[in-house]
Design a protein around this motif. Structure first.
Motif, short mmCIF file in Angstrom:
data_model
loop_
_atom_site.label_atom_id
_atom_site.label_comp_id
_atom_site.label_asym_id
_atom_site.label_seq_id
_atom_site.Cartn_x
_atom_site.Cartn_y
_atom_site.Cartn_z
N VAL A 68 25.57 41.01 127.96
CA VAL A 68 26.42 41.03 129.60
C VAL A 68 26.51 40.32 130.43
CG1 VAL A 68 26.74 41.92 131.99
CG2 VAL A 68 25.64 43.38 129.44
N ASP A 129 28.05 45.88 140.42
CA ASP A 129 27.71 46.13 138.75
C ASP A 129 29.81 47.10 138.65
OD1 ASP A 129 28.05 47.92 136.19
OD2 ASP A 129 25.61 48.42 136.13
N GLU A 270 28.38 47.28 126.29
CA GLU A 270 28.79 48.59 126.63
C GLU A 270 27.41 49.31 125.55
OE1 GLU A 270 29.77 51.59 128.94
OE2 GLU A 270 30.20 49.52 128.96
N LYS A 273 24.44 47.80 126.79
CA LYS A 273 24.14 48.55 128.93
C LYS A 273 23.17 49.55 128.43
CE LYS A 273 27.66 46.63 130.96
NZ LYS A 273 28.94 46.60 131.99
N PHE A 337 23.45 47.91 136.20
CA PHE A 337 23.34 46.81 134.60
C PHE A 337 21.89 45.77 134.77
CE2 PHE A 337 22.88 44.43 131.09
CZ PHE A 337 22.35 45.12 130.33
#
Length: 404
Positions: A68, A129, A270, A273, A337
């Motif tokens: 991320v 986020d 994603e 996450k 996250f």
């Protein structure tokens, strides 16, 4: 392991099938994985049985945060930061540290934690986020400067908060174990790896001897990220700063690599996450939610409705933003996250108050996901001009003009 993988695959399929509905309603994919983890975890059904010290938890937290931060850094190259720094600079230069301090004050006086642990919680909960601001960023009727502000801030603040998390965690682990020279070397080496490896890889491809085919172009940035990860682990440089600066470097000097990797990279990030949210939810039990007491829940609510709004109000005095724009920025400071993974890192760190810190972070994130994911569309519609004026008003106005 097989039960956890099966659970994740099943929830992921459900999320895909409901994704179109989620974009039109208050249904949130993040909330779905968090709730699924909670229900499937040891606290309820026991399908996904995980403990804070499990290798899966630590490995997933590390890989997820690395991925991320790499993709976050790739959203904001230096040219974008220089050309659009005025408003994001206020949010990051003033809003982030003010949010950290106000949150720490709440943790110290409401819950009774020491100042180091309180500052650690403030650093964990300071980043925002971008997932919950998607309805705003994607709404063309929202002023461009507001969309740009939210986009740049959420893409950069994870990386800016990271050194504070590392520093306060190192201090909390014991003053006798804190060697500032070693810590500085680890952080500096991470930054160096994050800049040098992408720069060398991109410059190598730009020579006349090498050229990536269209089919393999998306894998170029992936290979750079994996090489940064491998070298960081081998040299003990800070992986997360390496990831963040690697993303920024690619975005700055490798526009083609950035564009080809963008969609592919977002999907990879994603997946990580959502997996981390499922694991995070599985570690939250009914007993954990009850053990924080009313002080813990009061802290969580004040961290959302007071810390960020107060920090943003002070940071954007005389900024030129309207009251409506400031309110949207203040409210969309959700804890998502990055805070999840920072909380998992603290839980596995072995510091004495690790469990209490994790509990406070957990209830704040739970409250944030439920509150922010159910209000993003509502706030986005504040900027819908068609909704500001009732439909009947236009009809009546046209009839009056015809009568005249």
């Amino acid at each position: 392991m097989s039960a956890s993988l099966t659970a994740f695959a099943g929830v992921l399929l459900l999320a895909v099938l409901l994704s179109s509905l989620a974009h039109r309603t208050i249904l949130s994919t993040a909330a779905l994985f968090l709730v699924a983890g909670f229900v499937l975890g040891d606290g309820v059904l026991g399908v996904v049985s995980l403990k804070p010290g499990d290798e899966l938890v630590a490995t997933l937290a590390e890989l997820a945060l690395f991925t991320v931060l790499f993709t976050d850094g790739m959203r904001v190259g230096w040219p974008e930061l220089r050309s659009a720094w005025r408003l994001p600079g206020r949010a990051l230069g003033w809003g982030l540290p003010l949010t950290l301090v106000i949150t720490a004050v709440g943790a110290h006086y409401l819950v009774g934690l020491g100042w180091v642990e309180s500052l650690l919680i403030g650093a964990i909960l300071a980043p925002t986020d971008p997932v919950f601001a998607a309805a705003l960023v994607g709404n063309e009727k929202v002023p461009p400067r507001l969309r740009q502000l939210l986009n740049v801030e959420s893409g950069v603040n994870d990386g800016l908060a990271l050194p504070f998390v590392i520093l306060f965690l190192a201090i909390a682990s014991g003053a006798q174990n804190l060697h500032l020279g070693e810590l500085s070397l680890e952080l500096g080496l991470g930054v160096l790896i994050g800049v040098v490896i992408p720069w060398a890889a991109i410059k190598l491809e730009q020579t006349r001897w090498f050229s990536a085919s269209t089919q393999y172009e998306p894998l170029n940035a992936l290979a750079i990220g994996l090489l940064v990860l491998a070298v960081g682990k081998a040299t003990h440089g800070n992986l997360f700063l390496a990831a963040f600066f690697a993303g920024i470097t690619v975005a700055t000097i490798g526009q083609r690599q950035r564009e080809s990797f963008e969609h592919f990279g977002e999907l990879i990030a994603e997946v990580f996450k959502l997996a981390a949210l499922l694991v995070f939810g599985a570690l939250i039990t009914p007993s954990l939610l009850g053990s924080v007491g009313w002080q813990g829940w009061l802290f969580a609510i004040l961290a959302l409705v007071l810390a960020r709004p107060a920090a943003i109000w002070l940071s954007f005095l005389r900024s030129g933003l309207s009251v409506r724009e400031q309110a949207a920025v203040a409210w969309f400071g959700p804890k998502g996250f990055a805070s999840v993974v920072y909380g998992l890192l603290v839980l596995g760190s072995g510091i004495a108050p690790a469990e209490q810190v994790f509990q406070l972070v957990a209830v704040t994130i739970v409250a944030s996901i439920l509150l922010h994911s159910s209000t993003d569309i509502v706030v986005a519609r504040w900027f819908d001009d068609e909704r500001e004026v009732p439909a009947w008003y236009g009809i009546v106005t046209r009839k009056m003009h015809r009568q005249e």
